[in-house]
Structures are given as C-alpha cells and as structure tokens.
Scaffold this active site. Structure first.
Site, PDB file in Angstrom:
ATOM      1  N   VAL A 195     -21.455  18.974 -16.373  1.00  0.00           N
ATOM      2  CA  VAL A 195     -20.454  19.623 -17.227  1.00  0.00           C
ATOM      3  C   VAL A 195     -21.098  19.994 -18.554  1.00  0.00           C
ATOM      4  CG1 VAL A 195     -18.269  19.305 -18.457  1.00  0.00           C
ATOM      5  CG2 VAL A 195     -18.535  18.419 -16.127  1.00  0.00           C
ATOM      6  N   LYS A 196     -20.911  21.252 -18.932  1.00  0.00           N
ATOM      7  CA  LYS A 196     -21.511  21.745 -20.174  1.00  0.00           C
ATOM      8  C   LYS A 196     -20.435  21.739 -21.262  1.00  0.00           C
ATOM      9  CE  LYS A 196     -24.940  25.446 -20.662  1.00  0.00           C
ATOM     10  NZ  LYS A 196     -25.225  26.839 -20.308  1.00  0.00           N
ATOM     11  N   VAL A 197     -20.760  21.107 -22.383  1.00  0.00           N
ATOM     12  CA  VAL A 197     -19.826  21.096 -23.522  1.00  0.00           C
ATOM     13  C   VAL A 197     -20.576  21.596 -24.758  1.00  0.00           C
ATOM     14  CG1 VAL A 197     -18.512  19.136 -22.571  1.00  0.00           C
ATOM     15  CG2 VAL A 197     -20.328  18.691 -24.227  1.00  0.00           C
TER      16      VAL A 197
END
Ligand code: G3P
Length: 218
Positions: free
Chosen positions: A82-84
């Site tokens: 997951v990219k934040v």
C-alpha cells in the site's frame, strides 16, 4: 539492486515480466489514469503476473481514510504494497497498516528527514523522487546518498530505499552506485538499459563474418 516497473500498463508488465528481470511494480493515480482502466481490477491483474510487491496508492488524505483504503487494497492480493503519501496522516496510516502486516511504500519523499520518518513509521519502502528534484534544479541523487548514509548508521532502520521518478538509464546507474535497494523504472527506460551502439555494431560484424563461413549451428 531490485528493479520494479513503474507503470500500470498490463501489456508492458507482461512483456517485461518475461525477461525475469522485474522484481515488482509501482503504480500511482497518474499512471492508473493513463490506462483508463478500473484501478482494483488492474492491481489484481498485475499482482497475478508479478511475483513481488505491487504498489497501489491510497487516495484518501486523512489517516482513517488511508487505513480503510489501504486495507481494501491489501485484500486484493498478498503481494500488494500500500502506497501512502509522506504526510503526518500518511505516517500514521503507515504505522497502522505495517503493524497489521501490510507492506507499505511511503511515497513523495523529497528529503532525508522525511525518509527517516517513513522508516520509523515501519515502511517497507520509502520512495525518494529523483527526477522531480532534478526538475527544480535540486539534486535527486544527493538525496539517495543521504538516505543511504542515514539508514546505514542504524541497524533498526530496515526500510528499503526505492529510487523513484527515474527518467534515464544514467539515473539507474547512479542510484545503483549509491546503494539504493530498488529502482522503480518506466518501461522505456528499462528497455533503454540494454542499448549500446557498440553492442549493435559488434553483433552486426560477428553475423557478417559468420555468414562468410557458410556454416550453421543448428
Ligand atoms: O514512482 C513515482 C514515479 O512514477 C514518479 O515519476 O516521472 O512522474 O516524476 P515522475
């Protein structure tokens, strides 16, 4: 050094995966928009092709929203990272998702202190954007070197440095020389890595001479 393909284009990913040289994929909302395809379906397809982390970016900007979106994305496949974004809320979301066993890629990193924060928040990857720093007359490679030096000072900082916003084969070489763990590279630049005019010229000469022998190997 691991190579990730920086694209959401399935045809490119399939083609590059056949080389066995691709260790993962990164996408972002801009790359997904270019494909015109459904985001989650695209991520699912990429995850089935690639045996490695596939970054899929949240679009909420508050921590609770990022965590909720991150959980939905992580449920798509075991290899979703997951990219934040590198914001306070992004760091909170990173901590929560990482503690839940999800790989997190903290993106839009433009300073060494930001990278340190991402590592302390438990990120699997931090993505310094080389090209965008170069675009504003700063030095993207200097940032890679700084982050490498800081992470090497502390055994506990195990976050991988994912050199992003790579625009040229030279960026790949420089990032490798500086010890970036991963480079995420646009398909055209990956294909450009193999090219050298002396290779082409040498091969042409070998084939011409071989023809003269009148032999065949098969
Ligand atoms: O992985 C992030 C990368 O896609 C950004 O690249 O060229 O849009 O700065 P660029």
């Amino acid at each position: 050094m691991k190579f990730f393909a920086d694209t959401a284009d399935i045809d490119d990913i399939r083609d590059l995966a056949e080389t066995g040289l691709i260790d993962g994929v990164t996408t972002n909302p801009s790359l997904v928009a270019k494909t015109g395809r459904d985001f989650k379906e695209t991520v699912r397809e990429i995850c089935a092709i690639i045996d490695g982390p596939v970054s899929a970016e949240v679009t909420a900007t508050d921590a609770a929203g990022m965590i909720a979106e991150g959980r939905l994305l992580a449920a798509i496949a075991d290899n979703v990272a997951v990219k934040v974004p590198l914001t306070w809320d992004g760091l909170k979301a990173c901590r929560a998702l990482a503690q839940g066993g999800t790989q997190v890629n903290v993106t839009l990193c433009f300073s060494a202190n930001q990278a340190l924060l991402a590592a302390k928040a438990g990120a699997s990857f931090v993505s310094p954007f080389i090209g965008r720093l170069d675009d504003i007359a700063l030095d993207g490679m200097e940032l890679i070197g700084e982050i490498r030096a800081i992470f090497d000072n502390y055994e506990a900082l195990t976050t991988e440095i994912l050199a992003a916003s790579i625009r040229s084969p030279n960026h790949v070489k420089q990032a490798a020389l500086l010890g970036a763990d991963v480079a995420t590279i646009p398909p055209s630049v990956i294909r450009g890595l193999v090219k050298h005019p002396l290779t082409d010229k040498g091969l042409d000469a070998f084939l011409a001479d071989w023809k003269k022998t009148g032999q065949s190997i098969a």
